[in-house]
Write an enzyme that holds these catalytic residues in place. Structure first.
Site, PDB file in Angstrom:
ATOM      1  N   CYS A   1      40.290 -30.105  40.738  1.00  0.00           N
ATOM      2  CA  CYS A   1      41.027 -29.182  39.866  1.00  0.00           C
ATOM      3  C   CYS A   1      42.405 -28.973  40.470  1.00  0.00           C
ATOM      4  O   CYS A   1      42.578 -29.080  41.685  1.00  0.00           O
ATOM      5  CB  CYS A   1      40.267 -27.858  39.759  1.00  0.00           C
ATOM      6  SG  CYS A   1      41.072 -26.614  38.707  1.00  0.00           S
TER       7      CYS A   1
ATOM      8  N   ARG B   1      38.980 -28.863  20.890  1.00  0.00           N
ATOM      9  CA  ARG B   1      39.483 -27.787  21.736  1.00  0.00           C
ATOM     10  C   ARG B   1      39.953 -26.605  20.896  1.00  0.00           C
ATOM     11  O   ARG B   1      39.714 -25.447  21.244  1.00  0.00           O
ATOM     12  CB  ARG B   1      40.636 -28.298  22.608  1.00  0.00           C
ATOM     13  CG  ARG B   1      41.278 -27.210  23.457  1.00  0.00           C
ATOM     14  CD  ARG B   1      42.438 -27.732  24.271  1.00  0.00           C
ATOM     15  NE  ARG B   1      43.047 -26.672  25.063  1.00  0.00           N
ATOM     16  CZ  ARG B   1      44.037 -26.862  25.931  1.00  0.00           C
ATOM     17  NH1 ARG B   1      44.532 -28.074  26.122  1.00  0.00           N
ATOM     18  NH2 ARG B   1      44.536 -25.848  26.595  1.00  0.00           N
TER      19      ARG B   1
ATOM     20  N   TYR C   1      42.319 -17.864  35.766  1.00  0.00           N
ATOM     21  CA  TYR C   1      41.159 -17.765  34.877  1.00  0.00           C
ATOM     22  C   TYR C   1      40.385 -16.463  35.038  1.00  0.00           C
ATOM     23  O   TYR C   1      39.580 -16.118  34.178  1.00  0.00           O
ATOM     24  CB  TYR C   1      40.221 -18.962  35.107  1.00  0.00           C
ATOM     25  CG  TYR C   1      40.826 -20.252  34.644  1.00  0.00           C
ATOM     26  CD1 TYR C   1      40.672 -20.689  33.329  1.00  0.00           C
ATOM     27  CD2 TYR C   1      41.591 -21.033  35.507  1.00  0.00           C
ATOM     28  CE1 TYR C   1      41.259 -21.863  32.888  1.00  0.00           C
ATOM     29  CE2 TYR C   1      42.183 -22.210  35.075  1.00  0.00           C
ATOM     30  CZ  TYR C   1      42.014 -22.617  33.765  1.00  0.00           C
ATOM     31  OH  TYR C   1      42.603 -23.771  33.321  1.00  0.00           O
TER      32      TYR C   1
ATOM     33  N   ASN D   1      37.034 -31.329  32.440  1.00  0.00           N
ATOM     34  CA  ASN D   1      36.488 -29.981  32.361  1.00  0.00           C
ATOM     35  C   ASN D   1      35.247 -29.918  31.485  1.00  0.00           C
ATOM     36  O   ASN D   1      35.099 -30.723  30.558  1.00  0.00           O
ATOM     37  CB  ASN D   1      37.551 -29.024  31.805  1.00  0.00           C
ATOM     38  CG  ASN D   1      38.556 -28.614  32.848  1.00  0.00           C
ATOM     39  OD1 ASN D   1      38.202 -28.324  33.981  1.00  0.00           O
ATOM     40  ND2 ASN D   1      39.830 -28.582  32.463  1.00  0.00           N
TER      41      ASN D   1
ATOM     42  N   HIS E   1      37.376 -22.772  38.231  1.00  0.00           N
ATOM     43  CA  HIS E   1      37.962 -21.785  37.323  1.00  0.00           C
ATOM     44  C   HIS E   1      37.381 -20.381  37.536  1.00  0.00           C
ATOM     45  O   HIS E   1      37.413 -19.542  36.640  1.00  0.00           O
ATOM     46  CB  HIS E   1      37.816 -22.220  35.855  1.00  0.00           C
ATOM     47  CG  HIS E   1      38.678 -23.387  35.507  1.00  0.00           C
ATOM     48  ND1 HIS E   1      38.805 -23.880  34.226  1.00  0.00           N
ATOM     49  CD2 HIS E   1      39.483 -24.165  36.284  1.00  0.00           C
ATOM     50  CE1 HIS E   1      39.644 -24.907  34.229  1.00  0.00           C
ATOM     51  NE2 HIS E   1      40.052 -25.093  35.469  1.00  0.00           N
TER      52      HIS E   1
END
Length: 421
Positions: A164, A90, A244, A144, A194
């Protein structure tokens, strides 16, 4: 009832456990299996999970295992919450895209594509194992990028619904601002995972009065602050974009912001070290306050609600989920996955009708859906050219030189996770 959580060694799992314990009447779990390859983390998380159940008087049995096949066998539902490559991967997703002035984020842009490429093959393998051991089990995907992963599952013929926490977060925040019970707040929530907008806020259900204009007049400052966007954006849109959308509406400003501070992954990694130390304390029998900063607010409530509805155990009649489009947004392919309000029961999720969308939103949704289609092809079939095309199609990239540079960077940083590289 048996549930399995793949990725059960996550430091966030105690939040899920707390929700299972508190909402046991809605979802009466008899056996909960936490599945994770990281045996050391799994033991710490499993120990705390058992203590939380015991403190709250939950009679269910909690089992930990690194064996996926054994863990999902006979499960009524399997919840996926895994992170391939961990926080280290990440951290890369959030940093190398910045080198060419593109946003670095784990689910959006080039970093989001990298996560999809690492994740989709692993999730599909797990889903096949579920199908072999129990073809009737529901798969609930919280992994995700949820939209792309859920689309991969559905196209492979699995019984899957994506989840989500963005929508339930808005529901809870709006309910607090309006001083009403969360169950009274119904969202006209539409878009892709998102990439969503709240185009209406209704009291009492899908046919209730839309009080969004009033909400924005009276609480616009609070809403904008929570989004980390100027109020002018919210006022001019007249809707509430998800957090987002700031990566699209304020891309360059966000890139400069990200360049001047540690990555979110670095912050979470440090937080995880502290949490695991806490979990090792045999006297700890509740989720620590630090966990609230980990992200994923209200995830447990959303997961319980969805699982209860899919398993015919009650649950809210309407929930925001990721499911197959099937004409819900007529400008998208039927097999696209959209994030909308749906009626959920034992047969699955059936999207509610959505009024014709303003081109301001429909155009971006269509663009990102095209990217997601290319991203899924790259994740399933591999190949540098497929990666390049997906990056070129993404509206946050879209330039040949950037797509070329990002393709090379993505492959270099993820080679150990890409079987074809």
């Amino acid at each position: 009832m048996k549930l399995a959580v793949v990725g059960g060694g996550s430091t966030y799992t105690p939040e899920l456990i707390d929700g299972f314990a508190r909402l046991r009447d809605t979802l009466p779990i008899e056996e909960l299996v936490l599945v994770d390859p990281a045996a050391d983390r799994l033991e710490l998380v499993g120990g705390l999970a058992r203590r939380i159940f015991a403190k709250q008087g939950h009679p269910g049995r909690i089992v930990t295992t690194s064996d996926v096949d054994a863990g999902v066998a006979d499960a009524d539902a399997v919840l996926l919450q895994l992170r391939v490559g961990g926080q280290a991967a990440r951290n890369q997703d959030e940093t190398w895209p910045l080198e060419c002035g593109c946003v670095g984020q784990e689910t959006t842009g080039a970093g989001g594509l990298a996560k999809a490429l690492r994740t989709v093959p692993v999730v599909l393998d797990i889903a096949e194992r579920v199908r072999r051991t129990n073809p009737n089990a529901w798969i609930i995907d919280f992994t995700n990028p949820v939209g792309i992963v859920t689309r991969a599952l559905l196209q492979a013929g699995h019984k899957a619904v994506g989840l989500c926490n963005v929508a339930i977060g808005f529901q809870r925040k709006f309910a607090k601002l309006l001083d009403v019970a969360p169950s009274e707040v119904h969202l006209d929530h539409v878009g892709l995972n998102h990439l969503t907008w709240e185009t209406g806020v209704r009291l009492g259900g899908p046919q209730g009065d839309d009080i969004l204009p009033k909400l924005l007049v009276e609480h616009g400052d609070a809403v904008a602050a929570d989004l980390r966007m100027p109020r002018a954006i919210v006022d001019r849109l007249g809707v509430v974009p998800s957090y987002y959308l700031r990566y699209y509406y304020q891309h360059d400003a966000v890139v400069e912001e990200l360049r001047t501070k540690p990555s979110r992954a670095a912050e979470v990694a440090e937080m995880e070290k502290q949490l695991l130390e806490m979990y090792g304390d045999p006297t700890l029998d509740e989720k620590p306050e630090l966990l609230a900063k980990r992200g994923g607010a209200f995830y447990s409530e959303a997961a319980v609600d969805l699982a209860a509805s899919l398993l015919g155990n009650g649950g809210s009649p309407y929930q925001v989920v990721n499911t197959v489009n099937n004409g819900t947004l007529p400008f998208l392919p039927d097999d696209a996955v959209v994030e909308v309000q749906a009626a959920v029961d034992g047969s699955g999720a059936k999207p509610l009708s959505v009024p014709k969308l303003d081109p301001l939103y429909a155009g971006l949704i269509a663009n990102v859906t095209g990217y997601e289609d290319l991203a899924l092809q790259a994740a399933v079939h591999g190949g540098r050219e497929r990666v390049f095309k997906a990056l070129l199609a993404h509206p946050l990239i879209g330039q040949y030189a950037y797509a070329e540079q990002l393709t090379d960077s993505l492959i270099a940083h993820n080679r150990e996770h890409l079987a074809w590289a």
